[in-house]
Design a protein around this motif. Sequence first.
Motif, mmCIF file in Angstrom:
data_model
loop_
_atom_site.group_PDB
_atom_site.id
_atom_site.type_symbol
_atom_site.label_atom_id
_atom_site.label_comp_id
_atom_site.label_asym_id
_atom_site.label_seq_id
_atom_site.Cartn_x
_atom_site.Cartn_y
_atom_site.Cartn_z
ATOM 1 N N PRO A 47 19.150 -10.275 -1.317
ATOM 2 C CA PRO A 47 18.002 -9.825 -0.609
ATOM 3 C C PRO A 47 18.655 -8.578 0.328
ATOM 4 C CG PRO A 47 17.484 -11.957 -0.487
ATOM 5 C CD PRO A 47 19.188 -11.778 -1.001
ATOM 6 N N GLY A 48 18.036 -7.311 0.296
ATOM 7 C CA GLY A 48 18.484 -6.193 0.996
ATOM 8 C C GLY A 48 19.708 -5.522 0.555
ATOM 9 N N GLN A 49 19.956 -5.726 -0.680
ATOM 10 C CA GLN A 49 21.502 -5.088 -0.967
ATOM 11 C C GLN A 49 21.135 -3.848 -2.070
ATOM 12 O OE1 GLN A 49 24.017 -8.181 -3.005
ATOM 13 N NE2 GLN A 49 25.355 -7.700 -1.266
ATOM 14 N N ASP A 64 4.936 -3.459 -3.761
ATOM 15 C CA ASP A 64 6.047 -3.854 -2.846
ATOM 16 C C ASP A 64 7.011 -4.917 -3.332
ATOM 17 O OD1 ASP A 64 7.314 -3.412 -0.443
ATOM 18 O OD2 ASP A 64 6.149 -4.608 0.694
ATOM 19 N N PRO A 65 7.826 -4.556 -4.411
ATOM 20 C CA PRO A 65 8.447 -5.697 -5.123
ATOM 21 C C PRO A 65 9.630 -6.298 -4.241
ATOM 22 C CG PRO A 65 8.755 -3.738 -6.271
ATOM 23 C CD PRO A 65 7.747 -3.456 -5.284
ATOM 24 N N ARG A 112 14.530 12.370 0.639
ATOM 25 C CA ARG A 112 13.332 11.413 0.677
ATOM 26 C C ARG A 112 13.758 10.105 -0.167
ATOM 27 N NH1 ARG A 112 8.113 13.948 2.024
ATOM 28 N NH2 ARG A 112 8.682 16.334 2.661
ATOM 29 N N PHE A 113 14.169 10.059 -1.289
ATOM 30 C CA PHE A 113 14.533 8.874 -2.045
ATOM 31 C C PHE A 113 15.499 8.143 -1.190
ATOM 32 C CE2 PHE A 113 17.721 7.144 -4.691
ATOM 33 C CZ PHE A 113 16.831 5.857 -5.350
ATOM 34 N N TRP A 114 16.357 8.654 -0.532
ATOM 35 C CA TRP A 114 17.340 7.673 0.187
ATOM 36 C C TRP A 114 16.695 7.083 1.487
ATOM 37 C CZ3 TRP A 114 20.547 5.279 -2.419
ATOM 38 C CH2 TRP A 114 21.253 5.850 -3.309
ATOM 39 N N ASP A 115 15.933 7.902 2.019
ATOM 40 C CA ASP A 115 14.992 7.533 3.085
ATOM 41 C C ASP A 115 14.315 6.136 2.786
ATOM 42 O OD1 ASP A 115 16.207 9.494 4.991
ATOM 43 O OD2 ASP A 115 14.315 10.609 4.729
ATOM 44 N N LEU A 116 13.485 6.087 1.694
ATOM 45 C CA LEU A 116 12.530 5.251 1.032
ATOM 46 C C LEU A 116 13.796 3.992 0.809
ATOM 47 C CD1 LEU A 116 9.881 4.267 0.078
ATOM 48 C CD2 LEU A 116 10.517 5.341 -2.196
ATOM 49 N N VAL A 117 14.747 4.091 0.300
ATOM 50 C CA VAL A 117 15.628 2.968 -0.042
ATOM 51 C C VAL A 117 16.118 2.463 1.190
ATOM 52 C CG1 VAL A 117 17.738 2.373 -1.043
ATOM 53 C CG2 VAL A 117 16.525 4.063 -2.369
ATOM 54 N N ARG A 141 13.849 -4.100 5.214
ATOM 55 C CA ARG A 141 12.486 -4.919 4.856
ATOM 56 C C ARG A 141 13.199 -6.165 3.857
ATOM 57 N NH1 ARG A 141 8.174 -3.850 2.683
ATOM 58 N NH2 ARG A 141 8.680 -1.635 1.817
ATOM 59 N N GLY A 142 14.382 -6.036 3.547
ATOM 60 C CA GLY A 142 14.885 -7.356 2.893
ATOM 61 C C GLY A 142 14.896 -6.891 1.115
ATOM 62 N N LYS A 143 14.526 -5.950 0.798
ATOM 63 C CA LYS A 143 14.330 -5.523 -0.539
ATOM 64 C C LYS A 143 15.521 -5.315 -1.217
ATOM 65 C CE LYS A 143 9.757 -5.939 0.322
ATOM 66 N NZ LYS A 143 8.806 -7.329 -0.374
#
Length: 219
Positions: free
Chosen positions: A37-39, A146-147, A166-171, A177-179
Amino acid sequence: MAPGSTPAPTPVLQAQDVHKSYGRHPVLRGADLTVDPGQLVAVVGENGAGKSTLLKILAGTLPVDRGEVVLSGTLGYCPQDPVLNASLTVEQHLRYFAAAHRLPDLGRGRDLMSVLGYERYGASPVGELSGGTRQKLNLTLSLLHDPDVLLLDEPYQGFDWDTYLRFWDLVDDLRARGKAVVVITHLVFEQDRFDVLADLTDGRLTPRTTSKEDHHVGV
């Protein structure tokens, strides 16, 4: 476990001894991958190395010949080629996918459109969008529910510099959040962003050393 030590996290995605051949042509020859998780994980390989085959197997859309894949949680899958209907608008795509995931509203979809900077295209038919904007929609649809794990095939394709950032901000938000995020690509920019870099060569995954030794996971 030693007193006071932190227990190892339970992997959210794990592939073990994955084999896949097309006829007499072996593509994967015992690939192993463990994601916590979170990796943020990158699988890097040349064209024809089997990256898309591995991603489809991880996504559950292609059966293995041998080995197993274990997923703990929900999955989002963003293929390299957007699977969209050219005659439907962006908003209509959001509504159909929200209904499929039984979401109560389009709030998350609209938030993602804002984060990726294409909210003005909500009423536009997909057939009128640029390739980069279609890819933004493709990414939005894969994240709508929100997978726990997001699988991305060449996610930078068609992105301009602003969208790339923006993509990296999203990542970063997903990871906070542990995704978990798994990127399949032939080229990695900014390698230090990743917790795990694994080269897909001769059908197997070999880990590279990154600067994030404290986040390392077995491959």
